[in-house]
Design a protein around this motif. Structure first.
Motif, PDB file in Angstrom:
ATOM      1  N   ARG A   1       0.827  -1.201   0.000  1.00  0.00           N
ATOM      2  CA  ARG A   1       0.000   0.000   0.000  1.00  0.00           C
ATOM      3  C   ARG A   1       0.861   1.251   0.000  1.00  0.00           C
ATOM      4  O   ARG A   1       0.604   2.205  -0.725  1.00  0.00           O
ATOM      5  CB  ARG A   1      -0.928  -0.013   1.210  1.00  0.00           C
TER       6      ARG A   1
ATOM      7  N   ASN B   1       0.966   4.098  -2.908  1.00  0.00           N
ATOM      8  CA  ASN B   1       0.646   5.481  -2.560  1.00  0.00           C
ATOM      9  C   ASN B   1       1.779   6.438  -2.925  1.00  0.00           C
ATOM     10  O   ASN B   1       1.516   7.556  -3.367  1.00  0.00           O
ATOM     11  CB  ASN B   1       0.292   5.604  -1.075  1.00  0.00           C
TER      12      ASN B   1
ATOM     13  N   GLY C   1      -5.974   1.820  -0.089  1.00  0.00           N
ATOM     14  CA  GLY C   1      -6.370   1.309   1.222  1.00  0.00           C
ATOM     15  C   GLY C   1      -7.583   2.018   1.786  1.00  0.00           C
ATOM     16  O   GLY C   1      -8.014   1.724   2.891  1.00  0.00           O
ATOM     17  N   LYS C   2      -8.148   2.968   1.059  1.00  0.00           N
ATOM     18  CA  LYS C   2      -9.339   3.686   1.509  1.00  0.00           C
ATOM     19  C   LYS C   2     -10.486   3.433   0.544  1.00  0.00           C
ATOM     20  O   LYS C   2     -10.282   3.005  -0.581  1.00  0.00           O
ATOM     21  CB  LYS C   2      -9.062   5.185   1.593  1.00  0.00           C
ATOM     22  N   THR C   3     -11.689   3.734   0.998  1.00  0.00           N
ATOM     23  CA  THR C   3     -12.869   3.532   0.176  1.00  0.00           C
ATOM     24  C   THR C   3     -13.920   4.594   0.486  1.00  0.00           C
ATOM     25  O   THR C   3     -13.823   5.290   1.491  1.00  0.00           O
ATOM     26  CB  THR C   3     -13.455   2.120   0.400  1.00  0.00           C
TER      27      THR C   3
ATOM     28  N   VAL D   1     -13.445   6.238   4.254  1.00  0.00           N
ATOM     29  CA  VAL D   1     -12.934   5.467   5.382  1.00  0.00           C
ATOM     30  C   VAL D   1     -11.945   4.427   4.864  1.00  0.00           C
ATOM     31  O   VAL D   1     -11.869   4.175   3.662  1.00  0.00           O
ATOM     32  CB  VAL D   1     -14.078   4.767   6.161  1.00  0.00           C
ATOM     33  N   SER D   2     -11.219   3.811   5.770  1.00  0.00           N
ATOM     34  CA  SER D   2     -10.333   2.716   5.365  1.00  0.00           C
ATOM     35  C   SER D   2     -11.192   1.515   4.966  1.00  0.00           C
ATOM     36  O   SER D   2     -12.330   1.359   5.423  1.00  0.00           O
ATOM     37  CB  SER D   2      -9.378   2.346   6.491  1.00  0.00           C
TER      38      SER D   2
ATOM     39  N   ASP E   1     -10.763  -1.503   5.807  1.00  0.00           N
ATOM     40  CA  ASP E   1     -10.990  -2.325   7.001  1.00  0.00           C
ATOM     41  C   ASP E   1     -12.140  -1.779   7.841  1.00  0.00           C
ATOM     42  O   ASP E   1     -12.962  -2.538   8.359  1.00  0.00           O
ATOM     43  CB  ASP E   1      -9.718  -2.407   7.841  1.00  0.00           C
ATOM     44  N   GLU E   2     -12.213  -0.453   7.982  1.00  0.00           N
ATOM     45  CA  GLU E   2     -13.297   0.156   8.745  1.00  0.00           C
ATOM     46  C   GLU E   2     -14.647  -0.061   8.057  1.00  0.00           C
ATOM     47  O   GLU E   2     -15.644  -0.321   8.727  1.00  0.00           O
ATOM     48  CB  GLU E   2     -13.044   1.651   8.928  1.00  0.00           C
TER      49      GLU E   2
ATOM     50  N   ALA F   1      -5.547  -1.898  -1.436  1.00  0.00           N
ATOM     51  CA  ALA F   1      -4.134  -1.818  -1.080  1.00  0.00           C
ATOM     52  C   ALA F   1      -3.337  -2.839  -1.874  1.00  0.00           C
ATOM     53  O   ALA F   1      -2.253  -2.582  -2.321  1.00  0.00           O
ATOM     54  CB  ALA F   1      -3.962  -2.057   0.404  1.00  0.00           C
TER      55      ALA F   1
END
Length: 147
Positions: free
Chosen positions: A2, A6, A53-55, A121-122, A124-125, A139
């Protein structure tokens, strides 16, 4: 992985796109009544600066205000910011190494057109909340198994 994506993104696309969002925010702040649009531009600008890694997820409380805000945003800023993503995405897709970054650029177009009623948000979140990502810049392909 990731971090590497980035960093490459930042150099080839992220910095320039973030500058575009900062200009949009500055214009919105100068017009005073459009300050909420400037805040949205800065929020998306940070996402465009470092997206892997974000969405983007839809907010449950989004309503008519978000829809009206999206229409105004589209007229003031959305169309030319989305055009920036299209141009950058096409240019990145001209090289083999840039294709994944170009595709990530295309995934950012919906949030650049209609940002209100959405949260960044990430990944994962989003999964922890049990929500399906609408715009995801993964990622790494192995970290996002198919559902």
């Amino acid at each position: 992985m990731r971090l590497l994506l980035n960093i490459i993104w930042f150099v080839l696309a992220g910095l320039w796109l973030a500058i575009g969002y900062a200009i949009a925010a500055l214009i919105c702040f100068i017009l005073i009544i459009t300050i909420p649009f400037g805040i949205a531009a800065l929020r998306i600008g940070v996402f465009a600066l470092w997206p892997f890694g974000k969405t983007v997820i839809k907010r449950a409380d989004a309503g008519a205000g978000s829809a009206i805000g999206n229409v105004i945003w589209f007229v003031l800023c959305g169309w030319w910011l989305a055009l920036g993503h299209v141009i950058t995405g096409v240019l990145l897709c001209l090289t083999l190494i840039g294709i994944p970054l170009g595709l990530a650029n295309f995934k950012l177009i919906p949030v650049s057109l209609l940002p209100f009623g959405r949260d960044i948000v990430s990944i994962d979140e989003a999964r922890a909340r049990g929500l399906e990502p609408h715009v995801a810049v993964p990622a790494h392909p192995a970290s996002n198994p198919p559902r």
